[in-house]
Every structure is written in structure tokens, then in C-alpha cells.
Motif scaffolding. Structure first.
Motif, mmCIF file in Angstrom:
data_model
loop_
_atom_site.group_PDB
_atom_site.id
_atom_site.type_symbol
_atom_site.label_atom_id
_atom_site.label_comp_id
_atom_site.label_asym_id
_atom_site.label_seq_id
_atom_site.Cartn_x
_atom_site.Cartn_y
_atom_site.Cartn_z
ATOM 1 N N GLN A 1 -14.708 7.196 6.754
ATOM 2 C CA GLN A 1 -13.510 6.387 6.959
ATOM 3 C C GLN A 1 -12.629 7.013 8.051
ATOM 4 O O GLN A 1 -12.768 8.186 8.382
ATOM 5 C CB GLN A 1 -12.709 6.285 5.655
ATOM 6 C CG GLN A 1 -13.511 5.824 4.458
ATOM 7 C CD GLN A 1 -14.241 4.526 4.710
ATOM 8 O OE1 GLN A 1 -13.687 3.610 5.317
ATOM 9 N NE2 GLN A 1 -15.481 4.431 4.256
ATOM 10 N N ASN B 1 -8.742 0.686 -2.260
ATOM 11 C CA ASN B 1 -10.119 0.230 -2.455
ATOM 12 C C ASN B 1 -11.071 1.417 -2.518
ATOM 13 O O ASN B 1 -10.653 2.587 -2.503
ATOM 14 C CB ASN B 1 -10.519 -0.768 -1.364
ATOM 15 C CG ASN B 1 -10.482 -0.156 0.036
ATOM 16 O OD1 ASN B 1 -10.452 1.072 0.210
ATOM 17 N ND2 ASN B 1 -10.485 -0.997 1.053
ATOM 18 N N ARG C 1 -8.431 3.209 0.953
ATOM 19 C CA ARG C 1 -7.378 2.585 1.750
ATOM 20 C C ARG C 1 -6.647 1.510 0.954
ATOM 21 O O ARG C 1 -7.230 0.856 0.090
ATOM 22 C CB ARG C 1 -7.949 1.952 3.016
ATOM 23 C CG ARG C 1 -8.723 2.907 3.906
ATOM 24 C CD ARG C 1 -8.982 2.277 5.256
ATOM 25 N NE ARG C 1 -9.604 0.949 5.138
ATOM 26 C CZ ARG C 1 -9.601 0.039 6.099
ATOM 27 N NH1 ARG C 1 -8.995 0.297 7.250
ATOM 28 N NH2 ARG C 1 -10.200 -1.131 5.933
ATOM 29 N N GLU D 1 -12.842 2.625 -0.380
ATOM 30 C CA GLU D 1 -12.774 3.425 0.839
ATOM 31 C C GLU D 1 -11.514 4.286 0.877
ATOM 32 O O GLU D 1 -11.260 4.972 1.865
ATOM 33 C CB GLU D 1 -12.809 2.504 2.062
ATOM 34 C CG GLU D 1 -14.100 1.701 2.175
ATOM 35 C CD GLU D 1 -14.043 0.680 3.300
ATOM 36 O OE1 GLU D 1 -12.911 0.396 3.778
ATOM 37 O OE2 GLU D 1 -15.102 0.187 3.709
ATOM 38 N N THR E 1 -5.176 -2.024 1.534
ATOM 39 C CA THR E 1 -5.371 -3.059 2.545
ATOM 40 C C THR E 1 -4.209 -4.048 2.576
ATOM 41 O O THR E 1 -3.469 -4.207 1.600
ATOM 42 C CB THR E 1 -6.663 -3.846 2.276
ATOM 43 O OG1 THR E 1 -6.518 -4.565 1.041
ATOM 44 C CG2 THR E 1 -7.861 -2.906 2.195
ATOM 45 N N ALA E 2 -4.090 -4.725 3.716
ATOM 46 C CA ALA E 2 -3.070 -5.772 3.843
ATOM 47 C C ALA E 2 -3.343 -6.908 2.869
ATOM 48 O O ALA E 2 -2.397 -7.520 2.332
ATOM 49 C CB ALA E 2 -3.050 -6.293 5.278
ATOM 50 N N GLU E 3 -4.612 -7.191 2.614
ATOM 51 C CA GLU E 3 -4.968 -8.266 1.681
ATOM 52 C C GLU E 3 -4.479 -7.939 0.270
ATOM 53 O O GLU E 3 -3.962 -8.813 -0.439
ATOM 54 C CB GLU E 3 -6.479 -8.481 1.673
ATOM 55 C CG GLU E 3 -7.050 -9.071 2.952
ATOM 56 C CD GLU E 3 -7.185 -8.053 4.066
ATOM 57 O OE1 GLU E 3 -7.392 -8.460 5.226
ATOM 58 O OE2 GLU E 3 -7.072 -6.833 3.789
ATOM 59 N N GLU E 4 -4.629 -6.683 -0.129
ATOM 60 C CA GLU E 4 -4.183 -6.282 -1.464
ATOM 61 C C GLU E 4 -2.661 -6.382 -1.580
ATOM 62 O O GLU E 4 -2.128 -6.831 -2.602
ATOM 63 C CB GLU E 4 -4.643 -4.857 -1.760
ATOM 64 C CG GLU E 4 -4.325 -4.349 -3.155
ATOM 65 C CD GLU E 4 -5.131 -5.014 -4.248
ATOM 66 O OE1 GLU E 4 -4.734 -4.896 -5.420
ATOM 67 O OE2 GLU E 4 -6.151 -5.659 -3.934
ATOM 68 N N ASN F 1 -4.243 4.562 6.230
ATOM 69 C CA ASN F 1 -4.108 3.159 5.843
ATOM 70 C C ASN F 1 -3.959 2.259 7.073
ATOM 71 O O ASN F 1 -3.457 2.695 8.112
ATOM 72 C CB ASN F 1 -2.900 2.977 4.922
ATOM 73 C CG ASN F 1 -3.131 3.541 3.536
ATOM 74 O OD1 ASN F 1 -4.156 3.260 2.916
ATOM 75 N ND2 ASN F 1 -2.200 4.350 3.053
ATOM 76 N N PRO F 2 -4.375 1.001 6.980
ATOM 77 C CA PRO F 2 -4.280 0.060 8.115
ATOM 78 C C PRO F 2 -2.851 -0.439 8.298
ATOM 79 O O PRO F 2 -2.536 -1.606 8.048
ATOM 80 C CB PRO F 2 -5.229 -1.064 7.709
ATOM 81 C CG PRO F 2 -5.195 -1.066 6.216
ATOM 82 C CD PRO F 2 -5.037 0.379 5.813
ATOM 83 N N GLU G 1 -1.843 -3.683 10.379
ATOM 84 C CA GLU G 1 -2.026 -4.966 9.698
ATOM 85 C C GLU G 1 -0.944 -5.182 8.641
ATOM 86 O O GLU G 1 -0.420 -6.297 8.487
ATOM 87 C CB GLU G 1 -3.404 -5.011 9.047
ATOM 88 C CG GLU G 1 -4.563 -4.875 10.031
ATOM 89 C CD GLU G 1 -5.893 -4.721 9.324
ATOM 90 O OE1 GLU G 1 -5.954 -4.986 8.101
ATOM 91 O OE2 GLU G 1 -6.869 -4.325 9.978
ATOM 92 N N ILE G 2 -0.594 -4.125 7.931
ATOM 93 C CA ILE G 2 0.413 -4.249 6.879
ATOM 94 C C ILE G 2 1.786 -4.504 7.487
ATOM 95 O O ILE G 2 2.573 -5.320 6.977
ATOM 96 C CB ILE G 2 0.408 -2.983 5.999
ATOM 97 C CG1 ILE G 2 -0.944 -2.865 5.274
ATOM 98 C CG2 ILE G 2 1.554 -3.016 4.996
ATOM 99 C CD1 ILE G 2 -1.170 -1.534 4.595
#
Length: 387
Positions: free
Chosen positions: A293, A127, A131, A129, A133-136, A161-162, A165-166
Motif C-alpha cells: 500500500q 478497509n 485505509r 488495506e 476510503t471516501a466511499e466509507e 489515507n486518500p 478524495e476525502i
């Protein structure tokens, strides 16, 4: 190099004196191989045991997990993908692999090779930022997804990276999760259980171990076929006479990396911030990326609008300031930034700087002056040409 200012430590670091000194006896006196059933092999076992303990501590692994010593992080990454192909994709038909489009060459090229055998690579975008994301990733997951592979942090931008969450997402969906931790080890505090990774790979030469060292962590209970066949070394997970000198050196560097994490997260982060502030004050046109970030404490990416980053890198190299625009196992920094939606022209004016625990305040002061004065000179030169 005498008087050189080395700010490309995410590509390779100087081997520490301790790591080199501890490996030397295993090159000169204790040069046997542990697979030999006699004293020359058996006398190596205590040093090997202590070395593996240091690697387990570095990763925060449990005793029931496996850690394989490898010749590089690249080998470790290829081991993961090859094992996933044999252990998951062929038996189940789940043939999709997910990776970030800004990831490094080993993962991207491994996917390219597996695509020749009927696998499908899906590449998620970072994104704005920087990163993934888990949503992506969730949007790309299908019932045929076998493996999600991701760099824990980008080695050029420093963005983290998160992964918690991933990892939770992958566990929930029953998908194996591989993390390349090369750039975070020794720079980030973490609890491995919270990460929930099935595989973790790393290269030792990014935290002051000699070149030709790396590792692969395999979570307990996760199948991982051997990548190099030919013997029962390392529990049958990697054949070949064990490179004990390199293992001992890697372990020494791992201990130092753990011991100096506080230093990296405080003093080296302060020097990184000082470099950013100094460049921005002396060259206001400079653009800092992702400074708000969560990122690695020793890494920054700065753009110099109107100046081609290749020209700036070349000019700095002549003045013994060594930065990076990518290359080697990295993609070009311009492509990485453009993948996050940054204007390509601005992206291709960026340099990446990565410090180490050896970086000094004097080096940062000198680098700030050299970088800004060189940028000013190149900017004036380009304006004259345009006129």
C-alpha cells in the motif's frame, strides 16, 4: 541513549541540534514577550516573522491562511473540535462528527467530550488495506454532519489515507475537513490546494522539534474560534505570551524537515525496506502488513505469529532496541490492525517500527539480527511451555 537503536520515531524524535541551538538565545538574552509595547518585545518581531514563514512553507500554506503556534498537536486537535462546536454545531444544529475508528486519542477523546453536550460521533472503519476510503465516509455522512476528522497517515502502520478524495467529498457536501498531518510532514510531498483541508494540525516533536511544539493551519475564510482565551496574541486566535524560543526551534526543525524530504523518501525508505527484508529472510514466519500500500517511507508493521507483542517489546527493550505497540496518544497496534479485519491473534503479535533521518545502516543491520534472534528465542520458549 548510547548504543540504543531507536525505532519509535512516530511517538517522538530527538530534537535536532540546530533547533535547540537556535532557541537558546531566546531563553537567555532575548527573553521578552512580543506583546510588550517596548524594545524588549519589538526586537522579537523579525525572528517571529521568519519562523512563521518556515511554518507556512512546511504546510505549503498561502499568505492569506492562518497558522497558530500551539503547545502540541494534541492542543491543536482539541482547538479544532472546540471551534467546530462553537462555530458550526451550536449555531446550526449540525452535530455529527465523523472520525476513523483507528484514529489517535486526541480526536477520539475530543469527540467523547462533545458527545456529553449532545453531539454524535460516527466512526468509520479502515478497509483490509488499512485505509479509510471516501466511499466509507460518504456512507456515514448525513445532513447533520459538521466535521470530518482524519489522520493523514496512521502512525503505527504508516498507511496513507486518500485525503485528496476525502477532501473533495467534504467540499462537495459543504462539510469542514480536519487533517492531522503529524506523521506526514517532512516525509511526503504534497500540494495543499489538492488536499482541500479546512484545518491541519501537527506536532513538532515528530520531526525533530522540541517537545511542547505544534501548530494549527486554518484555511482562509474558515472561522475558528479561540480555544485559549485571555488576550489578542496570534491575531486573537490563541491567548497567552507567545513561547518565542519554542516557535524559533519549531521553525528551524520545519526548515530541516523540508530540506530532508528527499532523504526520507529515498534513503530512509531503503533502510525501512532493508529491515523488512532482513527480518523476513531470517524469520520467515514474520508477516509484513500493508507493504504493497501507499505508506510512509519510514514506517513498517511486522507480526511475529505465536509471540505476544508485549513480550517481544519487553525483550527488545532489554537489548536497547526500541519499537512500539502503541500507547500514549496511539491506540494499541493490535486494535488498529483488528479494525482492518486482521485476525486479532495475529494482530496482537505485531510491532511497529519507525525510522528517522538519523537512523543508520549499521543500526538497521544490528536491529534485524536482534529482533529475529529474540523472536526465535521467544518462539522456542513458548513451544517448550506448550509441551
Amino acid at each position: 541513549m548510547p548504543n540504543g537503536i531507536y525505532l519509535d520515531n512516530n511517538l517522538v524524535t530527538r530534537p535536532s541540534k540546530k533547533a535547540v541551538s537556535e532557541m537558546l538565545p531566546f531563553l537567555t538574552d532575548r527573553w521578552g514577550t512580543p506583546s510588550a509595547p517596548h524594545r524588549m518585545g519589538q526586537e522579537l518581531f523579525p525572528a517571529m516573522s521568519e519562523s512563521y514563514k518556515a511554518l507556512y512553507a512546511l504546510i505549503d500554506a498561502k499568505e492569506v491562511d492562518d497558522i497558530i503556534f500551539t503547545s502540541s498537536g494534541e492542543e491543536a486537535v482539541n482547538h479544532v473540535f472546540t471551534a467546530a462546536f462553537h462555530d458550526i454545531m451550536l449555531p446550526t444544529g449540525r452535530n455529527q462528527l465523523i472520525c476513523a475508528n483507528q484514529d489517535e486519542a486526541p480526536a477520539l477523546m475530543a469527540i467523547g467530550r462533545l458527545e456529553q453536550h449532545g453531539c454524535v460521533g460516527k466512526f468509520v472503519s479502515a478497509n483490509q488495506e488499512g485505509r479509510v476510503t471516501a466511499e466509507e465516509i460518504a456512507d456515514h455522512i448525513t445532513p447533520r454532519t459538521a466535521l470530518v476528522s482524519l489522520s493523514w497517515a496512521n502512525g503505527l502502520t504508516g498507511v496513507i489515507n486518500p485525503v485528496h478524495e476525502i477532501g473533495a467529498l467534504c467540499q462537495q457536501r459543504g462539510i469542514k475537513f480536519h487533517l492531522d498531518a503529524t506523521h506526514v510532514l517532512g516525509k511526503l510531498f504534497f500540494n495543499l490546494e489538492d488536499v482541500q483541508a479546512d484545518f491541519i494540525t501537527f506536532s513538532g516533536d515528530r520531526f525533530h522539534a522540541p517537545k511542547g511544539t505544534g501548530g494549527l493551519y486554518i484555511k482562509a475564510g474558515v472561522k475558528c474560534s479561540s480555544f485559549i482565551l485571555g488576550g489578542l496574541e496570534q491575531g486573537g486566535l490563541r491567548a497567552g505570551n507567545l513561547n518565542v524560543p519554542a516557535l524559533v526551534a519549531l521553525a528551524a526543525a520545519a526548515k530541516e524537515a523540508v530540506e530532508t524530504r528527499d532523504l526520507m523518501c529515498t534513503e530512509i525508505a531503503r533502510l525501512r525496506n532493508k529491515l523488512e527484508t532482513g527480518i523476513k529472510e531470517s524469520y520467515p514466519e514474520a508477516v509484513l502488513f500493508f507493504d504493497e500500500q501507499e505508506r510512509l517511507p519510514h514506517t513498517t508493521t511486522i507480526a511475529f505469529p505465536g509471540i505476544a507483542n508485549e513480550a517481544l517489546l519487553y525483550a527488545l527493550n532489554r537489548q536497547l532496541v526500541f519499537a512500539s505497540i502503541g500507547g500514549g496518544s496511539f491506540q494499541q497496534i493490535g486494535l488498529v490492525l483488528a479494525a482492518s479485519g486482521i485476525n486479532p491473534q495475529l494482530a496482537h503479535s505485531a510491532l511497529s517500527f519507525s525510522l528517522s533521518r538519523e537512523t543508520t545502516e549499521d543500526e538497521i543491520d544490528r536491529a534485524t539480527w536482534i529482533v529475529t534472534e529474540t523472536a526465535k528465542y521467544l518462539r522456542r520458549a513458548s513451544q517448550k511451555i506448550l509441551k
